[in-house]
Design an enzyme around this catalytic site. Structure first.
Site, PDB file in Angstrom:
ATOM      1  N   TYR A  73      -1.902  -1.197  10.369  1.00  0.00           N
ATOM      2  CA  TYR A  73      -2.072  -1.524   8.952  1.00  0.00           C
ATOM      3  C   TYR A  73      -0.835  -1.109   8.148  1.00  0.00           C
ATOM      4  O   TYR A  73      -0.311  -1.890   7.348  1.00  0.00           O
ATOM      5  CB  TYR A  73      -3.312  -0.818   8.403  1.00  0.00           C
ATOM      6  CG  TYR A  73      -3.489  -1.026   6.914  1.00  0.00           C
ATOM      7  CD1 TYR A  73      -3.969  -2.236   6.411  1.00  0.00           C
ATOM      8  CD2 TYR A  73      -3.166  -0.015   5.998  1.00  0.00           C
ATOM      9  CE1 TYR A  73      -4.126  -2.438   5.055  1.00  0.00           C
ATOM     10  CE2 TYR A  73      -3.328  -0.212   4.640  1.00  0.00           C
ATOM     11  CZ  TYR A  73      -3.803  -1.423   4.174  1.00  0.00           C
ATOM     12  OH  TYR A  73      -3.940  -1.617   2.819  1.00  0.00           O
ATOM     13  N   SER A  81       0.857  -1.193   0.000  1.00  0.00           N
ATOM     14  CA  SER A  81       0.000   0.000   0.000  1.00  0.00           C
ATOM     15  C   SER A  81       0.884   1.230   0.000  1.00  0.00           C
ATOM     16  O   SER A  81       1.954   1.234   0.623  1.00  0.00           O
ATOM     17  CB  SER A  81      -0.883   0.005   1.255  1.00  0.00           C
ATOM     18  OG  SER A  81      -1.457   1.280   1.461  1.00  0.00           O
TER      19      SER A  81
END
Length: 260
Positions: free
Chosen positions: A160, A147
């Site tokens: 995350y 990401s």
């Protein structure tokens, strides 16, 4: 891209919906036989593939389940040419509450460990499961999904972001280790995708303004959708990328620039 992946067998984890479903559809359209693997039912995805392919139930946090996924693929199709390790914890789903946006010191031990167990350990399990088949063939393509939050340093999602950073570094180590066996390992780095998972986490955390903020830093000046990722995913599973390994390939519309 039709025919680019003819004869190849590719597993997509987290393929029951959203981005994983988009990967599966694009790979199939390029000629691959797709194994749609998920903890959820993949019947809808298989329908989009025209019934071509295989649906497998998998819990990536369980090594035995990942091994069973690989064994089912080999039993049905005789080989494993590639995998896209898309399964991850982000937004709420039928099996997890998803990530809550919190200051780092308010993230609970349980939430931290659950994130690492799914996003990091789960990716490791899936790699371990498919590598024996790839080694035996002398060829394979592993695509891990990170990401661009690891480049942006997004606040209030430390668990995350850290997990996706670990996935990127895992890729580099595996590329070095598995290269002599003919196995290429790369990281696809999406930006902020307009997926149901993203929209859910923004709504549940009253952070809808983030969508506009992500659009504003995108060089192409628009939101990103799952279909924006699939061309790169197909490329990384094809012979066109046979001399590409250990790379972080950003597909975020120019939100982040890396390297020189």
């Amino acid at each position: 891209m039709s025919g680019l992946l003819d004869g190849r067998v590719v597993i997509v984890t987290g393929a029951a919906r959203g981005i994983g479903q988009a990967y599966a559809k694009a790979l199939s359209e390029a000629g691959a036989t797709v194994v749609a693997a998920d903890i959820l039912d993949c019947a809808q995805t298989l329908g989009l593939l025209g019934g071509r392919g295989l649906g497998v139930k998998v819990d990536i946090t369980d090594m035995a389940s990942c091994t069973a996924m690989a064994e089912a693929t080999q039993k049905a199709h005789g080989r494993i040419d590639g995998i896209i390790n898309n399964a991850a914890m982000f937004g709420p789903s039928a099996v997890t509450e998803g990530a809550r946006m919190l200051p780092f010191d308010e993230i609970t031990e349980d939430a931290w460990q659950r994130m690492m167990n799914i996003n990091v350990t789960g990716t490791w399990h899936a790699c371990k499961a498919v590598v024996p088949a790839m080694r035996a063939q002398g060829y394979g393509k592993i695509v891990n999904i990170s990401s661009n939050t690891i480049q942006l340093g997004n606040p209030n999602l430390l668990h995350y972001v850290v997990s996706k950073g670990a996935v990127a570094t895992m890729t580099r180590c595996l590329a070095r280790e598995l290269g002599p066996a003919g196995i290429r390992v790369n990281t696809l780095v999406p930006g902020f995708i307009q997926s149901q998972a993203s929209l859910d986490i923004m709504r549940e955390n009253h952070a809808e303004a983030i969508t506009g903020a992500m659009k504003s830093i995108c060089s192409l000046g628009r939101e990103q959708y799952a279909d924006d990722l699939v061309g790169t995913a197909v490329y990384l599973q094809s012979a066109l990328s046979d001399f590409v390994s250990g790379q972080m390939i950003s597909v975020d519309g120019g939100a982040c620039f890396t390297g020189m």
